[in-house]
Enzyme design. Structure first.
Site, PDB file in Angstrom:
ATOM      1  N   ASP A  75       8.496   2.757  15.956  1.00 46.81           N
ATOM      2  CA  ASP A  75       6.973   2.872  16.833  1.00 46.81           C
ATOM      3  C   ASP A  75       7.427   2.790  18.396  1.00 46.81           C
ATOM      4  OD1 ASP A  75       4.007   2.404  17.552  1.00 46.81           O
ATOM      5  OD2 ASP A  75       4.304   3.179  15.488  1.00 46.81           O
TER       6      ASP A  75
ATOM      7  N   HIS B  75       0.552  -0.217  20.114  1.00 42.82           N
ATOM      8  CA  HIS B  75       0.387   0.310  18.594  1.00 42.82           C
ATOM      9  C   HIS B  75       1.408  -0.358  17.828  1.00 42.82           C
ATOM     10  CE1 HIS B  75       0.982   3.735  15.743  1.00 42.82           C
ATOM     11  NE2 HIS B  75      -0.369   3.897  16.088  1.00 42.82           N
TER      12      HIS B  75
ATOM     13  N   SER C 106      -1.736   5.108  10.499  1.00 42.92           N
ATOM     14  CA  SER C 106      -0.949   4.244  11.211  1.00 42.92           C
ATOM     15  C   SER C 106      -0.865   2.876  11.015  1.00 42.92           C
ATOM     16  CB  SER C 106      -1.024   4.347  12.773  1.00 42.92           C
ATOM     17  OG  SER C 106      -0.811   5.276  13.327  1.00 42.92           O
TER      18      SER C 106
END
EC number: 3.4.-.-
Length: 472
Positions: free
Chosen positions: A167, A204, A412
């Protein structure tokens, strides 16, 4: 016509991938983004065949020049892919590239004869997609418990399941979050802009790691900052980056990946071919996000789960809405999605543990669900105005402060929930094979949800709390 959010994100990705000319594909639609003027082929004889065929094809066309066909990067790498320049990337606009389309057409006869694909666009692979998560994060008070909450399992250094998250990097203060005490890896290169504003997508990877650690505390999580530039990378580079990530610390038990792209095909990404073949020969289980296009179009690499040769190696994950009973409005769907998990308004770590940090929303919410759903989804709630959506308008972009935790939505985040459930099953059953653990988990599951009229396997952690869903 590409929807508003896709056009906004296209412009942002174009800025982040400076020097790379991009177009939407296959036309001015919201399916994928690719590099203009370039196609991909496998190194060696196939690359030479592509070059020769495209050169001959273009020589017969009055508006194309044969000299445009030249090898853009001749070096051989582990991904086994060569970029071949077929046109001037400065020509045309973002609505498409007719030279790339012509190159693909020129190879069709050869592909039919060889029985496999020889050439491909160079797609942009992005954080689970339409080049953006399902929404942007919303601040949550530190006093609120994470959702899913932490499972009642101890961390055991000797038996911990090895999980690799591909990521963007960890925020600098992630260790202040107790669940991430055993998490290591790369830190985000730059978290804020010159004004001290948190940049889009920062946190994230940290958010994903927090979800994983909550569902499966007996894990050693490593986060790699592979998708640092607006969460996007070219397909020609992605395979090589994946090899780098898994070889740096050894192939893990589970690889959690919340990124991908559609490509309009049903046979995968040419740029990932070598990596996926290597994965197939290892014990690693790839748990991959199905994407946020609200589409049945295969999203890669998650859709490899539908190919017989990869069925055991890949587990594709879609998202359920807040109540866990139906699919989230944004979630991709279809027979290639093997399981669904909560993915709307989950609560996990973000950043700001060392002190509040501001964030300015990039996208405005919509009056109604952009995908046509009737419940109060993340498309329209909570309301905010974004700097990209409202450029030149009277509305001032909204700013919020993050102080540790956030709510966020997208496939996600359903993905690390499922990765955590597989890891938790390995610990509970003393199962050392992650692929066997995934098979057992799905075989023993008795819970289902409804997605587009179909009853699908629903994997809901015991510590997850449903969020009330109301009509819009």
């Amino acid at each position: 016509m590409a929807p508003q959010r896709f056009r906004e994100q296209f412009d942002q990705i174009q800025r982040s991938l400076s020097g790379v000319a991009l177009a939407m594909g296959p036309d001015d639609s919201a399916e994928f983004i690719y590099e203009k003027g370039v196609v991909l082929a496998r190194d060696g004889d196939e690359a030479r065949l592509v070059e020769d065929t495209v050169r001959t094809h273009f020589a017969a066309a009055p508006d194309l020049v044969a000299d445009h066909v030249r090898r853009a990067s001749p070096e051989t790498n582990r991904s086994g892919i060569t970029r071949i320049r077929v046109g001037d990337p400065g020509q045309g606009d973002r609505r498409g590239d007719h030279t790339v389309a012509g190159a693909l057409r020129a190879l069709r006869e050869h592909e039919n004869r060889h029985g496999r694909r020889l050439v491909s666009r160079n797609h942009v692979v992005g954080i689970a997609v339409n080049s953006c998560p399902g929404d942007e994060p919303v601040p949550v008070a530190r006093a609120e418990a994470p959702n899913p909450a932490a499972a009642d399992t101890e961390h055991d250094r000797d038996t911990a399941v090895q999980v690799l998250v591909i990521d963007n990097g960890l925020t600098h203060d992630h260790a202040a979050y107790p669940l991430l005490a055993h998490t290591r890896g790369d830190t985000q290169v730059r978290e804020t802009d010159d004004a001290g504003i948190l940049q889009q997508y920062v946190g994230h990877g940290t958010f994903i790691a927090g979800l994983l650690a909550a569902v499966a505390p007996n894990t050693d999580i490593t986060v790699r900052n592979t998708l640092s530039d607006a969460g996007a990378v070219l397909e020609s580079e992605f395979g090589e980056l994946l090899f780098d990530a898994v070889e740096e610390g050894g192939w893990p038990d589970i690889l959690s990946l919340s990124a991908g792209t559609p490509n309009g095909r049903v046979d995968g990404l040419l740029g990932l071919d070598a990596f996926m073949r290597a994965l197939r020969e290892r014990h690693t289980l790839l748990v991959a996000a199905a994407g946020n296009n609200s589409s049945a179009t295969p999203f890669w690499p998650a859709a490899y789960a539908a190919l017989p040769e990869y069925r055991d190696a890949v587990l594709s994950v879609g998202a359920l809405r807040g109540d866990g009973e139906f699919g989230a409005c944004f979630s991709n769907h279809g027979p290639w999605v093997r399981a669904y998990a909560p993915g709307e308004r989950l609560t996990s770590s973000l950043t700001g543990f060392d002190g509040p940090v501001p964030y300015v929303y990039q996208h405005s919410t919509y009056e109604d669900c952009r995908f046509g759903f009737g419940y109060r989804c993340t498309c329209s709630h909570p309301r905010h105005a974004g700097v990209l959506s409202d450029e030149g308008a009277i509305a001032k972009p909204d700013q919020v402060m993050f102080d540790g935790l956030a709510q966020w939505s997208g496939t996600s985040f359903a993905t690390p929930v499922v990765a955590g459930l597989v890891a938790s099953h390995m610990t509970a059953e003393k199962e050392t094979d992650p692929r066997e653990a995934a098979r057992q988990l799905l075989a023993r599951n008795t819970e289902f949800a409804e997605v587009r009229g179909a009853h699908v396997p629903a994997l809901r952690p015991a510590t997850w709390r449903p969020v009330e869903v109301s009509t819009a």
